[in-house]
Design a protein around this motif. Structure first.
Motif, mmCIF file in Angstrom:
data_model
loop_
_atom_site.group_PDB
_atom_site.id
_atom_site.type_symbol
_atom_site.label_atom_id
_atom_site.label_comp_id
_atom_site.label_asym_id
_atom_site.label_seq_id
_atom_site.Cartn_x
_atom_site.Cartn_y
_atom_site.Cartn_z
ATOM 1 N N PHE A 20 0.838 -1.042 -0.043
ATOM 2 C CA PHE A 20 0.006 -0.058 -0.036
ATOM 3 C C PHE A 20 0.804 1.103 0.110
ATOM 4 C CE2 PHE A 20 -2.624 3.445 1.882
ATOM 5 C CZ PHE A 20 -3.971 3.138 1.238
ATOM 6 N N TYR A 60 0.549 4.048 -2.757
ATOM 7 C CA TYR A 60 -0.187 5.129 -2.410
ATOM 8 C C TYR A 60 0.587 6.027 -1.208
ATOM 9 C CZ TYR A 60 -3.734 2.475 -4.708
ATOM 10 O OH TYR A 60 -4.340 1.638 -5.546
ATOM 11 N N SER A 94 -2.536 -3.152 -6.307
ATOM 12 C CA SER A 94 -3.901 -2.984 -6.057
ATOM 13 C C SER A 94 -4.399 -4.359 -5.985
ATOM 14 C CB SER A 94 -4.779 -1.767 -6.571
ATOM 15 O OG SER A 94 -4.019 -0.555 -6.578
ATOM 16 N N LEU A 153 -3.065 -6.315 -3.327
ATOM 17 C CA LEU A 153 -3.823 -5.985 -2.047
ATOM 18 C C LEU A 153 -5.216 -6.522 -1.818
ATOM 19 C CD1 LEU A 153 -2.876 -2.299 -2.050
ATOM 20 C CD2 LEU A 153 -1.565 -4.247 -0.616
#
Ligand code: SF4
Ligand code: SF4
Length: 470
Positions: A107, A111, A342, A345
């Motif tokens: 993450f 991000y 992503s 994740l």
């Protein structure tokens, strides 16, 4: 076109030699950030309200009569979404920890510190609760600064005292909520309603928590993020040139310089107004590049956008961007890397959710009693003695019975008519399993034993059955 190194080489680099909140004599420099306002602040306020509602509401939500969330470390009892987890769930705990670590790394790589700016409880409480109260009582940054410097007066005592009283009350409320997550609201209400002498331990914890929260939000503040938080300190190794961070577009902003009325601008768009610095709650200048102290609170984005609007230049001089995107003048977009990470994740969360949801209500061990061989019975059957233990992970008593799968067999529980595994407890005992000798093909036969309650198969346990050599 100038490169990043050339641009930064022209700038004052002295910021690298000091921490923004410590002066040359090693004393704390108190940060008085200007009141933030703007579209990002509004979005963050909405997210903060939702997070606070969840945080304060969750201890009161019940599922099957139990709290939705409980983290009783002392009794090693954890309830997540109404499901009870205990020490026997260490495999799930291991999986959760690994997922958590991989999740944090992936993450952050994509991000950046999105979590810190938008959902971290420290940032939410500091910027959206305590700081707002401070603005309300003492006014904006300049007024706060002036009040601190002002000699002792009735006004100063009144403002400072009322602020600290409100801070203490809110810290007390937070501590109560925190304690509710550990001991449950039922115990918390007992603590409030019953004589203090019966809850000295809990009350001491409550006061310690209150004191810690008060000290953190009234005095320690941004130091939690810049000095203590391990996640903050990990940023240096987790972020790379593709990570999305709050960044100053130096390609557009430099060379910075004041704006003079009527003069045609031949330098960069940054008018060196210092508004981005004035609103920063950690006291840094984002124009120096990504720094450990930046919690990605977006206050500088809003401040700079406001200035850009005023001087008629496009917004986004400070914005969410990657270092590479700024250097190559490309807009933030979905890259295969972002999509791929992503997806990983989401997959990780999916696996963990599945593991949690599909967890058995019981955890049973069935082992042949140590030191015992098999018995040959007059009716031609062979019997083995077993010890069993059925851990009950639910909030209700379970009446348990066993069945041997695939092989015709009889089970006789020793010394009890039925097996009752108490809620959040365990039942244990011994049992004989009888199998006809003609159904045994070898000395050791693998057995599957099904564990039932109310005609519901809870789990299947493997063990072995010994018989004579054929
Ligand atoms: S707010 Fe924008 S224009 Fe003003 S100093 Fe910061 S980056 Fe430059
Ligand atoms: S640099 Fe900007 S985003 Fe980072 S902490 Fe300061 S104001 Fe917030």
């Amino acid at each position: 076109m100038k490169q990043e190194e050339d641009i930064y080489a022209e700038l004052d680099q002295s910021f690298r030699d000091k921490v923004s909140t410590i002066d040359s004599e090693g004393k704390r420099v108190w940060v008085y950030p200007q009141k933030p306002k703007g579209r990002f602040h509004q979005y963050r306020a909405m997210v903060a309200i939702a997070c606070l509602a969840l945080l304060f509401g969750m201890p009161f939500i019940r599922m099957n009569g139990e709290p939705l969330m409980l983290f009783n470390v002392l009794e090693r009892k954890f309830i997540i979404f109404g499901m009870l987890f205990g020490p026997q769930d260490f495999a799930l705990l291991g999986l959760t920890m690994i997922t958590f670590m991989v999740f944090i790394i992936l993450f952050t790589v994509i991000y950046g510190r999105l979590f810190c700016g938008w959902t971290c409880p420290q940032t939410i409480f500091m910027e959206m609760v305590f700081r707002k109260i401070e603005y309300l009582i003492e006014g904006d940054a300049n007024k706060q600064r002036a009040l601190t410097k002002a000699p002792l007066s009735a006004e100063k005592i009144l403002k400072k005292a009322s602020k600290h009283i409100v801070f203490f009350i809110i810290s007390f409320i937070i501590a109560n909520t925190f304690l509710a997550y550990i001991i449950s609201t039922d115990e918390l209400f007992k603590l409030i309603s019953e004589p203090i002498t019966e809850h000295v331990g809990d009350l001491t914890s409550l006061l310690i928590f209150t004191g810690v929260f008060y000290w953190v939000f009234a005095f320690f503040r941004e130091q939690v993020c810049t000095v203590v938080c391990p996640y903050g300190r990990l940023q240096g190794v987790l972020l790379d040139k593709n990570s999305i961070v709050v960044a100053y577009d130096y390609m557009r902003g430099e060379k910075r310089g004041k704006l003079h009325k009527g003069e045609e601008r031949t330098i960069g768009d940054c008018i060196d107004c210092h508004q981005c610095v004035a609103v920063c709650p950690t006291g840094i200048d984002i124009r120096n590049g990504t720094q450990l102290e930046c919690v990605n609170c977006t206050a500088c984005i809003d401040a700079c956008d406001h200035i850009m609007d005023k001087v008629g230049l496009p917004r986004g001089l400070i914005t969410y961007a990657s270092e590479k995107g700024i250097a190559e003048r490309t807009k933030l977009r979905l890259t295969p890397r972002i999509i791929g990470y992503s997806a990983v994740l989401v997959l990780l969360l999916g696996i963990l959710s599945f593991a949690l949801i599909s967890r058995n209500d019981t955890e049973t061990t069935i082992l042949r009693t140590p030191g015992m061989m098999f018995q040959e019975n007059p009716d031609g059957s062979i019997s083995n003695l077993y010890n069993f233990k059925v851990n009950n992970k639910t909030h209700k008593d379970l009446s348990i019975y066993f069945k041997v799968k695939d092989v015709p067999a009889k089970i006789k529980i020793v010394g009890m008519d039925s097996i009752i595994s108490k809620k959040e407890g365990a039942a244990q005992g011994s049992m004989f399993i009888y199998i006809d000798a003609k159904d045994l093909e070898k000395r050791s036969t693998k057995l599957k034993i099904e564990v039932y309650s109310d005609n519901r198969l809870l789990e299947t346990v493997k063990t072995s059955f010994l018989g004579p050599v054929k």
